[in-house]
Write a protein that holds these residues in place. Structure first.
Motif, mmCIF file in Angstrom:
data_model
loop_
_atom_site.group_PDB
_atom_site.id
_atom_site.type_symbol
_atom_site.label_atom_id
_atom_site.label_comp_id
_atom_site.label_asym_id
_atom_site.label_seq_id
_atom_site.Cartn_x
_atom_site.Cartn_y
_atom_site.Cartn_z
ATOM 1 N N ILE A 307 0.595 -1.422 0.012
ATOM 2 C CA ILE A 307 0.060 -0.106 0.159
ATOM 3 C C ILE A 307 0.690 1.232 0.083
ATOM 4 N N TYR A 308 2.091 1.336 0.560
ATOM 5 C CA TYR A 308 2.897 2.473 0.597
ATOM 6 C C TYR A 308 3.121 2.908 -0.757
ATOM 7 N N HIS A 309 3.223 2.064 -1.634
ATOM 8 C CA HIS A 309 3.478 2.412 -2.997
ATOM 9 C C HIS A 309 2.361 3.494 -3.704
ATOM 10 N N TYR A 310 1.303 3.588 -3.090
ATOM 11 C CA TYR A 310 0.153 4.199 -3.496
ATOM 12 C C TYR A 310 0.318 5.662 -2.928
ATOM 13 N N GLY A 311 1.110 6.151 -1.824
ATOM 14 C CA GLY A 311 1.106 7.142 -1.183
ATOM 15 C C GLY A 311 1.899 8.260 -1.720
ATOM 16 N N ASP A 312 1.886 9.503 -1.449
ATOM 17 C CA ASP A 312 2.833 10.499 -1.686
ATOM 18 C C ASP A 312 3.455 10.860 -0.413
ATOM 19 N N VAL A 313 3.028 10.640 0.510
ATOM 20 C CA VAL A 313 3.738 10.748 1.892
ATOM 21 C C VAL A 313 3.288 9.683 3.059
ATOM 22 N N ALA A 314 4.080 9.116 3.843
ATOM 23 C CA ALA A 314 3.835 8.122 4.488
ATOM 24 C C ALA A 314 3.922 8.424 5.940
ATOM 25 N N TYR A 315 3.159 7.694 6.999
ATOM 26 C CA TYR A 315 3.622 8.024 8.351
ATOM 27 C C TYR A 315 3.562 6.406 9.150
ATOM 28 N N VAL A 316 4.643 6.130 9.691
ATOM 29 C CA VAL A 316 4.816 4.956 10.227
ATOM 30 C C VAL A 316 4.480 5.149 11.781
ATOM 31 N N GLY A 317 3.719 4.395 12.649
ATOM 32 C CA GLY A 317 3.085 4.394 13.844
ATOM 33 C C GLY A 317 4.136 4.015 14.922
ATOM 34 N N GLY A 318 3.794 4.228 16.282
ATOM 35 C CA GLY A 318 4.516 3.504 16.909
ATOM 36 C C GLY A 318 5.524 4.432 17.877
ATOM 37 N N GLY A 319 5.817 5.789 17.376
ATOM 38 C CA GLY A 319 6.744 6.409 17.981
ATOM 39 C C GLY A 319 6.308 7.144 19.062
ATOM 40 N N PHE A 320 5.165 7.163 19.440
ATOM 41 C CA PHE A 320 4.651 7.853 20.763
ATOM 42 C C PHE A 320 4.366 6.735 21.735
ATOM 43 N N GLY A 321 4.812 5.461 21.515
ATOM 44 C CA GLY A 321 4.616 4.479 22.483
ATOM 45 C C GLY A 321 6.051 3.610 22.393
ATOM 46 N N VAL A 322 5.780 2.189 22.407
ATOM 47 C CA VAL A 322 6.874 1.510 22.762
ATOM 48 C C VAL A 322 8.215 1.580 21.603
#
Length: 407
Positions: A307-322
């Motif tokens: 799915i990342y292939h279809y994006g112009d900008v990405a956000y990867v989560g988890g950086g406010f937690g573990v």
């Protein structure tokens, strides 16, 4: 020895906790069943190469090595073990290994019994795995053992005065293939010099994933002609930040693939979306008749890396937690990547900060950077290309490891 006492206490704790927790119960049962699996499946005439991965992330680091070894050296069979259910349950049917099971906890009896059954000709421990009894028996039996994609930090027990006895476990490795210069220097301070800096095999893995990416007609139809923001492995603190921005900037389409796919969490996301037209991926069957949603929630597993292939900008989560999830799966597609502040232990995050990656710690920092992207498409493209080139530039660890071990 204190280590063994801790292991037995931990074993007791797991046994008790398994009565109340499904994940721990799976691990407890899986470890107890491992010896039965080995008795049934081990070929006594085969030469086994043993790969051990704590969980799914470490498996992905070891996977390029397993697949290259299987392709180029079919004389070996592969045993793959996991510690965590989050690795085993997802990859228990992986076709790249001959035997897959849990690794019984590191008691002396378990280690002796396990290695009598398998008798590996070499072993690979991925990243952080340092099992004292298994490693000492492997060394005693003169079995080559390699630490792959390992990374060391000054605060680890090996480098403290009180960890010297346990630190001897590092002498059991035949060779360390580490990610960075700091790791090599730390090992040298305690007398370990059988070290090569090769980087992280995950860079090779994400390039493999990119080559094998799935075509997703529904996602393609949803994104056609639009500016698209993809949020992967997101948690609630991540979602509260980026959803607030896109509720105010509705000229972007959103794809949200949350880390937790449960009905309560999905409804929580939909509530945050403030009247936007939302569709769930599994409810859409015909790419020619999607209706008119402007937010697509991915309510199933296995699609995010494509799915990342279809994006112009990405956000990867988890950086406010573990800690952040897999940044490289997004960056490999030449898109700039956002991530939260808990990233100090992630080597790839530190590299991306000057190569198309953007740490955010609040709504304001996220909004300011998104505004700049929206105002300057050339800048957005430039930062995306930096991210992709960063991944490409650090590939090749798999080749270095295998050429050193099996020239």
């Amino acid at each position: 020895m204190i280590y063994n006492l801790i292991i037995y206490l931990y074993l007791l704790g797991v046994a008790v906790y398994s009565l109340f927790n499904e994940k721990v119960r799976k691990m407890w049962r899986g470890e107890r069943a491992a010896f039965k699996v080995l008795k049934e499946k081990v070929d006594p005439d085969a030469k086994y190469v043993w790969f051990h991965a704590a969980s799914l992330g470490e498996f992905e680091q070891g996977r390029p090595l397993m697949e290259r070894l299987r392709q180029e050296h079919p004389e070996y069979k592969i045993l793959l073990t996991f510690f965590s259910p989050s690795g085993y349950e997802v990859r228990k049917n992986y076709q790249g290994a001959d035997i897959i099971c849990y690794l019984p906890l590191d008691t002396p009896v378990n280690a002796i019994r396990f290695l009598r059954l398998v008798r590996p000709v070499m072993a690979f421990f991925i990243k952080y795995e340092f099992w004292y009894n298994y490693l000492h028996i492997l060394k005693h039996r003169h079995v080559p053992v390699y630490s792959v994609s390992s990374i060391f930090r000054p605060d680890q027990v090996f480098f403290k005065w009180y960890g010297r006895q346990y630190g001897r476990v590092l002498n059991c490795f035949s060779y360390f293939f580490v990610q960075n210069e700091t790791s090599k220097e730390l090992l040298a301070k305690i007398g370990i010099t059988n070290v090569a800096i090769v980087g992280d095999t995950r860079f090779d893995r994400v390039l493999q994933i990119k080559e094998a990416a799935k075509q997703l007609p529904i996602v393609e139809a949803f994104t056609r002609g639009a500016k698209v923001f993809v949020a992967g492995s997101s948690w609630q603190p991540d979602e509260e930040i980026f959803i607030k921005y896109f509720n105010e900037h509705r000229d972007w389409k959103l794809i949200i693939a949350p880390h937790v796919i449960g009905e309560d969490h999905l409804k929580q996301i939909e509530k945050l979306l403030d009247g936007r037209k939302v569709a769930r991926y599994t409810s859409l069957e015909n790419p020619d008749n999607l209706g008119n949603p402007d937010v697509l929630i991915i309510d199933c597993f296995g699609l995010l890396s494509s799915i990342y292939h279809y994006g112009d900008v990405a956000y990867v989560g988890g950086g406010f937690g573990v800690g952040i999830h897999n940044l490289l799966e997004a960056a490999v597609w030449d898109v700039p990547v956002f991530f939260g502040p808990n990233n100090q232990k992630f080597q790839e995050a530190q590299g991306l900060k000057t190569n198309g990656g953007f740490e955010i710690n609040s709504y304001e920092t996220f909004a300011a950077q998104m505004d700049r992207f929206a105002a300057d498409p050339a800048y957005l493209k430039e930062e995306g290309l930096k991210a992709g080139q960063f991944v490409q530039s650090l590939a090749g660890a798999t080749e270095q490891v295998l050429s050193a071990i099996l020239p």
